[in-house]
Design a protein around this motif. Sequence first.
Motif, PDB file in Angstrom:
ATOM      1  N   UNK A  29     -10.591  39.526  -2.845  1.00 48.96           N
ATOM      2  CA  UNK A  29     -11.876  38.968  -2.399  1.00 48.96           C
ATOM      3  C   UNK A  29     -13.005  39.447  -3.299  1.00 48.96           C
ATOM      4  N   UNK A  30     -12.875  40.670  -3.823  1.00 47.12           N
ATOM      5  CA  UNK A  30     -13.927  41.226  -4.671  1.00 47.12           C
ATOM      6  C   UNK A  30     -13.627  41.064  -6.157  1.00 47.12           C
ATOM      7  N   UNK A  32     -14.632  39.040  -8.235  1.00 49.60           N
ATOM      8  CA  UNK A  32     -15.791  38.667  -9.060  1.00 49.60           C
ATOM      9  C   UNK A  32     -17.032  39.480  -8.719  1.00 49.60           C
ATOM     10  N   UNK A  33     -16.829  40.623  -8.023  1.00 53.97           N
ATOM     11  CA  UNK A  33     -17.976  41.459  -7.669  1.00 53.97           C
ATOM     12  C   UNK A  33     -18.244  42.457  -8.790  1.00 53.97           C
ATOM     13  N   UNK A  34     -19.445  42.474  -9.330  1.00 52.85           N
ATOM     14  CA  UNK A  34     -19.726  43.418 -10.416  1.00 52.85           C
ATOM     15  C   UNK A  34     -19.594  44.869  -9.943  1.00 52.85           C
ATOM     16  N   UNK A  36     -17.066  46.541  -8.971  1.00 55.22           N
ATOM     17  CA  UNK A  36     -16.050  46.868  -7.970  1.00 55.22           C
ATOM     18  C   UNK A  36     -14.827  47.486  -8.634  1.00 55.22           C
TER      19      UNK A  36
ATOM     20  N   UNK B  10     -10.794  39.473   5.493  1.00 58.27           N
ATOM     21  CA  UNK B  10     -11.225  39.726   4.113  1.00 58.27           C
ATOM     22  C   UNK B  10     -11.039  38.470   3.271  1.00 58.27           C
ATOM     23  N   UNK B  11      -9.847  37.850   3.433  1.00 58.19           N
ATOM     24  CA  UNK B  11      -9.566  36.648   2.638  1.00 58.19           C
ATOM     25  C   UNK B  11     -10.566  35.550   2.978  1.00 58.19           C
ATOM     26  N   UNK B  13     -13.604  35.984   3.907  1.00 55.04           N
ATOM     27  CA  UNK B  13     -14.884  36.308   3.262  1.00 55.04           C
ATOM     28  C   UNK B  13     -14.848  35.924   1.791  1.00 55.04           C
ATOM     29  N   UNK B  14     -13.658  36.096   1.173  1.00 57.88           N
ATOM     30  CA  UNK B  14     -13.504  35.695  -0.223  1.00 57.88           C
ATOM     31  C   UNK B  14     -13.629  34.193  -0.398  1.00 57.88           C
ATOM     32  N   UNK B  51     -22.415  38.479  -6.247  1.00 61.04           N
ATOM     33  CA  UNK B  51     -21.558  38.945  -5.163  1.00 61.04           C
ATOM     34  C   UNK B  51     -21.739  40.431  -4.956  1.00 61.04           C
ATOM     35  N   UNK B  52     -21.497  40.869  -3.728  1.00 64.00           N
ATOM     36  CA  UNK B  52     -21.633  42.282  -3.417  1.00 64.00           C
ATOM     37  C   UNK B  52     -20.464  42.691  -2.526  1.00 64.00           C
ATOM     38  N   UNK B  53     -19.883  43.844  -2.850  1.00 60.63           N
ATOM     39  CA  UNK B  53     -18.840  44.387  -1.991  1.00 60.63           C
ATOM     40  C   UNK B  53     -19.522  45.086  -0.833  1.00 60.63           C
ATOM     41  N   UNK B  55     -18.958  47.046   3.053  1.00 63.83           N
ATOM     42  CA  UNK B  55     -18.027  47.672   3.988  1.00 63.83           C
ATOM     43  C   UNK B  55     -18.283  47.155   5.394  1.00 63.83           C
ATOM     44  N   UNK B  62     -13.426  46.780   2.427  1.00 62.70           N
ATOM     45  CA  UNK B  62     -14.474  46.058   1.712  1.00 62.70           C
ATOM     46  C   UNK B  62     -14.273  44.559   1.812  1.00 62.70           C
ATOM     47  N   UNK B  63     -15.232  43.870   2.384  1.00 64.53           N
ATOM     48  CA  UNK B  63     -15.240  42.412   2.314  1.00 64.53           C
ATOM     49  C   UNK B  63     -16.266  42.052   1.238  1.00 64.53           C
ATOM     50  N   UNK B  64     -16.320  40.773   0.896  1.00 65.77           N
ATOM     51  CA  UNK B  64     -17.273  40.380  -0.140  1.00 65.77           C
ATOM     52  C   UNK B  64     -18.318  39.486   0.503  1.00 65.77           C
TER      53      UNK B  64
END
Lengths: 125, 138
Positions: A29-30, A32-34, A36, B10-11, B13-14, B51-53, B55, B62-64
């Motif tokens: 899911x992350x 593409x998160x800068x 991470x 999580x998926x 959220x992705x 995008x931001x990780x 919690x 961690x979700x996005x």
Amino acid sequence: MGPVHLFELVSQRNEWLSVRQSVTAGNIANANTPGFKSKDVIPFEAVLNRAHLEQAMTQRGHLRAGMSGVVDTSAKAADGLVHHSGNSVSLEKEMLKLGEASRDHRLATSVLKSFHRMLLSTTRG
Amino acid sequence: MDALAATLKIASSGLNAQSSRLRVVSQNLANTQSTGTTAGAEPYTRKLINFKSFLDRSVGVDVVKVDKVTRDDAPFRLVHEPGHPAADVDGYVKYPNVNVLVEMADMREANRTYEANLQVMKQANSMIATTLDLLRNT
């Protein structure tokens, strides 16, 4: 013949695999998160061998206990590529882990199933 | 929360993040020729998604999520078109700073990551299904 703690072992294994799956899902899911950093879990053997105190969960907002401390957050930049944005997730590697966990889960569940069938056939006579 | 249920969350959220990304890409692509209407006016500015990780405390992993949509600071494309309503005194029209090739590459990447997240969901679902299968009478 000593006692076989198979049911406990299988449920522990499946719990560990589920945690691994969710950590992998977090990585994907992350993807593409800068900034991470890719995460993994500690090996199952290490989980079996460790003796630890578990934190009680007294409220809904508390972090999950049980398999707590299994997640390995140490950044492994050595074996993977780090993108310019500081992201170290390799999508291919994560997909590989995903399939592996799913396969192992099916194996463990099948073993449990056949053991259960054996047990049932003994009790039924 | 059960780890496999957390996986599904999580998926999802992705999936959500990648579809927002695709929305921004399509917005950029649709506006590649959107100039201003008055002399020397600013055209459409390319949008960037961040995008931001994050919690999620109820899940513990961690979700996005989409942090914010920002504007690209790259300079605009100048085209000499004296008859255009948006032309400045020298006859130049500012066109948006959107590069179609970059947008296409971005779209492909969003597509791939979306597929990866979808695959995660499928695998987690099959794991839940095999566990439930244990209850079936054999």
